[in-house]
Design an enzyme around this catalytic site. Sequence first.
Site, PDB file in Angstrom:
ATOM      1  N   ILE A   4       0.849  -1.204   0.000  1.00  0.00           N
ATOM      2  CA  ILE A   4       0.000   0.000   0.000  1.00  0.00           C
ATOM      3  C   ILE A   4       0.881   1.249   0.000  1.00  0.00           C
TER       4      ILE A   4
ATOM      5  N   ASP B 292      11.538   3.457   5.548  1.00  0.00           N
ATOM      6  CA  ASP B 292      11.240   2.018   5.518  1.00  0.00           C
ATOM      7  C   ASP B 292      12.471   1.261   5.980  1.00  0.00           C
TER       8      ASP B 292
ATOM      9  N   THR C 234       7.439  -4.253  16.168  1.00  0.00           N
ATOM     10  CA  THR C 234       7.222  -3.270  15.093  1.00  0.00           C
ATOM     11  C   THR C 234       5.873  -2.568  15.226  1.00  0.00           C
TER      12      THR C 234
ATOM     13  N   THR D 167      -6.408  -1.637  10.433  1.00  0.00           N
ATOM     14  CA  THR D 167      -7.097  -2.713   9.726  1.00  0.00           C
ATOM     15  C   THR D 167      -8.442  -3.038  10.373  1.00  0.00           C
ATOM     16  N   ASP D 168      -9.324  -3.639   9.582  1.00  0.00           N
ATOM     17  CA  ASP D 168     -10.603  -4.103  10.145  1.00  0.00           C
ATOM     18  C   ASP D 168     -10.415  -5.350  11.007  1.00  0.00           C
ATOM     19  N   GLU D 169      -9.219  -5.970  10.940  1.00  0.00           N
ATOM     20  CA  GLU D 169      -9.010  -7.212  11.704  1.00  0.00           C
ATOM     21  C   GLU D 169      -9.037  -6.975  13.209  1.00  0.00           C
TER      22      GLU D 169
ATOM     23  N   TYR E  74      -1.166 -10.727  14.783  1.00  0.00           N
ATOM     24  CA  TYR E  74      -1.117  -9.526  13.929  1.00  0.00           C
ATOM     25  C   TYR E  74      -2.226  -8.552  14.326  1.00  0.00           C
TER      26      TYR E  74
ATOM     27  N   ALA F 116      -3.987  -8.410  17.019  1.00  0.00           N
ATOM     28  CA  ALA F 116      -3.840  -7.905  18.388  1.00  0.00           C
ATOM     29  C   ALA F 116      -2.785  -6.801  18.452  1.00  0.00           C
TER      30      ALA F 116
ATOM     31  N   LYS G 273      -1.989  -4.767  15.996  1.00  0.00           N
ATOM     32  CA  LYS G 273      -2.565  -3.559  15.390  1.00  0.00           C
ATOM     33  C   LYS G 273      -3.567  -2.914  16.358  1.00  0.00           C
TER      34      LYS G 273
ATOM     35  N   PRO H 249      -3.424 -22.867  -3.030  1.00  0.00           N
ATOM     36  CA  PRO H 249      -3.902 -23.400  -1.744  1.00  0.00           C
ATOM     37  C   PRO H 249      -5.038 -22.584  -1.127  1.00  0.00           C
TER      38      PRO H 249
ATOM     39  N   ARG I 207     -14.194 -12.031   2.811  1.00  0.00           N
ATOM     40  CA  ARG I 207     -13.453 -10.787   2.987  1.00  0.00           C
ATOM     41  C   ARG I 207     -14.115  -9.708   2.137  1.00  0.00           C
TER      42      ARG I 207
ATOM     43  N   ASN J 192     -13.774 -16.699  -0.192  1.00  0.00           N
ATOM     44  CA  ASN J 192     -12.434 -16.941  -0.757  1.00  0.00           C
ATOM     45  C   ASN J 192     -12.491 -17.815  -1.995  1.00  0.00           C
TER      46      ASN J 192
HETATM   47  P1  NAD Z   1       3.447  -4.642   3.547  1.00  0.00           P
HETATM   48  O1  NAD Z   1       3.795  -5.803   4.409  1.00  0.00           O
HETATM   49  O2  NAD Z   1       3.322  -4.833   2.086  1.00  0.00           O
HETATM   50  O3  NAD Z   1       4.523  -3.466   3.772  1.00  0.00           O
HETATM   51  C1  NAD Z   1       4.971  -3.108   5.039  1.00  0.00           C
HETATM   52  C2  NAD Z   1       6.184  -2.194   4.870  1.00  0.00           C
HETATM   53  O4  NAD Z   1       6.595  -1.773   6.188  1.00  0.00           O
HETATM   54  C3  NAD Z   1       7.391  -2.883   4.218  1.00  0.00           C
HETATM   55  O5  NAD Z   1       7.943  -2.064   3.219  1.00  0.00           O
HETATM   56  C4  NAD Z   1       8.365  -3.068   5.375  1.00  0.00           C
HETATM   57  O6  NAD Z   1       9.734  -3.044   4.999  1.00  0.00           O
HETATM   58  C5  NAD Z   1       8.003  -1.893   6.267  1.00  0.00           C
HETATM   59  N1  NAD Z   1       8.385  -2.139   7.660  1.00  0.00           N
HETATM   60  C6  NAD Z   1       8.160  -3.249   8.382  1.00  0.00           C
HETATM   61  N2  NAD Z   1       8.701  -3.130   9.602  1.00  0.00           N
HETATM   62  C7  NAD Z   1       9.271  -1.900   9.654  1.00  0.00           C
HETATM   63  C8  NAD Z   1       9.982  -1.184  10.657  1.00  0.00           C
HETATM   64  N3  NAD Z   1      10.216  -1.712  11.867  1.00  0.00           N
HETATM   65  N4  NAD Z   1      10.415   0.062  10.384  1.00  0.00           N
HETATM   66  C9  NAD Z   1      10.192   0.615   9.156  1.00  0.00           C
HETATM   67  N5  NAD Z   1       9.555  -0.030   8.166  1.00  0.00           N
HETATM   68  C10 NAD Z   1       9.080  -1.272   8.412  1.00  0.00           C
HETATM   69  O7  NAD Z   1       2.114  -4.044   4.170  1.00  0.00           O
HETATM   70  P2  NAD Z   1       0.826  -3.471   3.420  1.00  0.00           P
HETATM   71  O8  NAD Z   1      -0.053  -4.587   3.039  1.00  0.00           O
HETATM   72  O9  NAD Z   1       1.239  -2.465   2.429  1.00  0.00           O
HETATM   73  O10 NAD Z   1       0.111  -2.729   4.669  1.00  0.00           O
HETATM   74  C11 NAD Z   1       0.510  -1.421   5.029  1.00  0.00           C
HETATM   75  C12 NAD Z   1      -0.268  -1.007   6.272  1.00  0.00           C
HETATM   76  O11 NAD Z   1      -1.658  -1.054   6.006  1.00  0.00           O
HETATM   77  C13 NAD Z   1      -0.031  -1.906   7.471  1.00  0.00           C
HETATM   78  O12 NAD Z   1       0.018  -1.092   8.614  1.00  0.00           O
HETATM   79  C14 NAD Z   1      -1.251  -2.805   7.507  1.00  0.00           C
HETATM   80  O13 NAD Z   1      -1.531  -3.220   8.829  1.00  0.00           O
HETATM   81  C15 NAD Z   1      -2.314  -1.874   6.963  1.00  0.00           C
HETATM   82  N6  NAD Z   1      -3.421  -2.540   6.249  1.00  0.00           N
HETATM   83  C16 NAD Z   1      -3.158  -3.420   5.238  1.00  0.00           C
HETATM   84  C17 NAD Z   1      -4.231  -3.989   4.557  1.00  0.00           C
HETATM   85  C18 NAD Z   1      -4.001  -4.968   3.421  1.00  0.00           C
HETATM   86  O14 NAD Z   1      -4.958  -5.585   2.961  1.00  0.00           O
HETATM   87  N7  NAD Z   1      -2.794  -5.135   2.924  1.00  0.00           N
HETATM   88  C19 NAD Z   1      -5.552  -3.663   4.915  1.00  0.00           C
HETATM   89  C20 NAD Z   1      -5.752  -2.767   5.964  1.00  0.00           C
HETATM   90  C21 NAD Z   1      -4.688  -2.200   6.625  1.00  0.00           C
HETATM   91  O1  DAU Z   2      -8.628  -7.173   6.500  1.00  0.00           O
HETATM   92  C1  DAU Z   2      -7.449  -6.442   6.339  1.00  0.00           C
HETATM   93  C2  DAU Z   2      -6.262  -7.374   6.384  1.00  0.00           C
HETATM   94  O2  DAU Z   2      -6.280  -8.107   5.164  1.00  0.00           O
HETATM   95  C3  DAU Z   2      -4.942  -6.661   6.556  1.00  0.00           C
HETATM   96  O3  DAU Z   2      -4.913  -6.039   7.804  1.00  0.00           O
HETATM   97  C4  DAU Z   2      -3.765  -7.647   6.449  1.00  0.00           C
HETATM   98  O4  DAU Z   2      -2.536  -6.943   6.498  1.00  0.00           O
HETATM   99  C5  DAU Z   2      -3.875  -8.379   5.134  1.00  0.00           C
HETATM  100  O5  DAU Z   2      -2.850  -9.355   5.060  1.00  0.00           O
HETATM  101  C6  DAU Z   2      -5.247  -9.036   5.005  1.00  0.00           C
HETATM  102  O6  DAU Z   2      -5.392 -10.121   5.960  1.00  0.00           O
HETATM  103  P1  DAU Z   2      -6.052 -11.518   5.554  1.00  0.00           P
HETATM  104  O7  DAU Z   2      -5.568 -12.549   6.480  1.00  0.00           O
HETATM  105  O8  DAU Z   2      -7.512 -11.391   5.353  1.00  0.00           O
HETATM  106  O9  DAU Z   2      -5.362 -11.658   4.068  1.00  0.00           O
HETATM  107  P2  DAU Z   2      -4.734 -12.911   3.314  1.00  0.00           P
HETATM  108  O10 DAU Z   2      -4.473 -12.452   1.911  1.00  0.00           O
HETATM  109  O11 DAU Z   2      -3.614 -13.529   4.063  1.00  0.00           O
HETATM  110  O12 DAU Z   2      -5.930 -13.939   3.291  1.00  0.00           O
HETATM  111  C7  DAU Z   2      -7.205 -13.609   2.722  1.00  0.00           C
HETATM  112  C8  DAU Z   2      -8.125 -14.804   2.938  1.00  0.00           C
HETATM  113  O13 DAU Z   2      -7.659 -15.878   2.114  1.00  0.00           O
HETATM  114  C9  DAU Z   2      -8.129 -15.335   4.349  1.00  0.00           C
HETATM  115  O14 DAU Z   2      -9.443 -15.787   4.663  1.00  0.00           O
HETATM  116  C10 DAU Z   2      -7.170 -16.518   4.314  1.00  0.00           C
HETATM  117  C11 DAU Z   2      -7.309 -17.027   2.898  1.00  0.00           C
HETATM  118  N1  DAU Z   2      -6.102 -17.615   2.284  1.00  0.00           N
HETATM  119  C12 DAU Z   2      -4.941 -16.887   2.328  1.00  0.00           C
HETATM  120  C13 DAU Z   2      -3.783 -17.381   1.756  1.00  0.00           C
HETATM  121  C14 DAU Z   2      -2.489 -16.592   1.836  1.00  0.00           C
HETATM  122  C15 DAU Z   2      -6.162 -18.826   1.632  1.00  0.00           C
HETATM  123  O15 DAU Z   2      -7.235 -19.473   1.574  1.00  0.00           O
HETATM  124  N2  DAU Z   2      -5.028 -19.316   1.053  1.00  0.00           N
HETATM  125  C16 DAU Z   2      -3.824 -18.650   1.103  1.00  0.00           C
HETATM  126  O16 DAU Z   2      -2.811 -19.165   0.598  1.00  0.00           O
END
Ligand code: NAD
Ligand code: DAU
Length: 364
Positions: free
Chosen positions: A14, A33, A99, A132-134, A157, A159, A161, A212, A221, A256
Amino acid sequence: MARRALVSGGAGFIGSNLVKFLLAHGVSVCNVDALTYAANLDSLADLGAGDYTFVLADIRDRDAMRELLEQFDPDLVFHLAAESHVDRSIEGPAVFVTTNVLGTFTLLDVARELWTANGRAVDSRRFVHVSTDEVYGSLGDDGLFTETTRYDPSSPYAASKAGADHLAHAYFRTYGLPVIVTNCSNNYGPRQFPEKLIPLMITRALSGEPMPVYGAGNNVRDWLYVDDHCEALWAAAERGTPGRDYNIGGNQERRNIDVVRAICAEVERARPARTNEALAGKQYEELITFVDDRPGHDFRYAIDASRIARELSWEPSETFESGLEKTVRWYLENARWVERATSGEYRDWIDKNYAERLEARDAR
Ligand code: NAD
Ligand code: DAU
């Protein structure tokens, strides 16, 4: 007004999309970063024009964060840096606590030190804490998460957040730090590391490897295209009220298994299985493999995003179908990015050029 934004975690999924978004809006951006495994500098290779700097530092390093905030002097902080993958938090939760909780604390506390005087917040600065909504835990068949839903996180994770969110709220209430907390649903789109569901399934389909699906694939989701999330974060920074929380979601709930089948169909449209040698005569759907469920797997997430729609005039512009089409196209057109991300080659440049500082980071 010209803006200066510090983005933490801007080399992640993001974050890299947000850096591009902000530069396109004329914002000066400093990306801090720590370059963990989730960071991919290939994602920042084509930034084009714009005022952009990158700083390799860890958000847990107070001195580094203080120096950065003092020198760059941002009026906006978008705090995204985090460990973000639920499965990794189950295997190794410790870094999620340091972190996500301590790192967030460090950034908040440095901002408090520099941005408040005599217990009052200074001017128009904003600290957008991206969550996050989690944190809300799991829904049953009905209902939606609102901003007043009780926190009930399931995974380490989630918890961690939740802990970070509580600190963010406390820094507003106690110190008046202009914090805005956003809680977003599942993002997808270009440049997402192929460990998360959608990019994993696209890359596995293209390479003819098993796809998988956890359990029976019935978990639900609410999917949001990443550009829509960036728009929402901008709306929160520009028009949001300090101390207020905003839920962000796509209103695009899918099981899913339906997501994975939609990916098979979209990949088939873009690259028919019969033209893909890796498939060796199979259909994409034949790659779907049901595997053991994730421990503590939340059943359903769904967001009520009516507050941000009403108060900040934000609404998502992509449907799941339009966003998925763009996403699959991006992964097909960026085969080199995919190859380097899946082979681990994306780390080579980072490891070579930042060896010493990465060692120092890992010694923490
Ligand atoms: P990501 O894992 O792709 O990227 C995380 C970035 O943070 C990486 O570039 C990593 O190097 C950096 N990072 C990790 N630890 C660090 C540290 N100690 N100091 C500095 N940088 C550090 O994550 P993302 O999916 O882009 O998510 C970004 C944010 O949005 C997160 O806070 C996540 O909780 C939140 N979020 C993600 C989703 C999603 O679906 N991906 C949804 C809702 C909220
Ligand atoms: O809801 C927001 C969250 O969404 C963010 O806070 C997290 O950073 C982000 O990783 C994501 O969490 P999820 O656990 O929902 O995402 P993930 O892509 O890991 O999994 C999405 C769904 O798919 C979940 O129900 C688990 C399932 N899954 C995931 C993987 C990686 C599978 O069935 N197979 C897989 O291999």
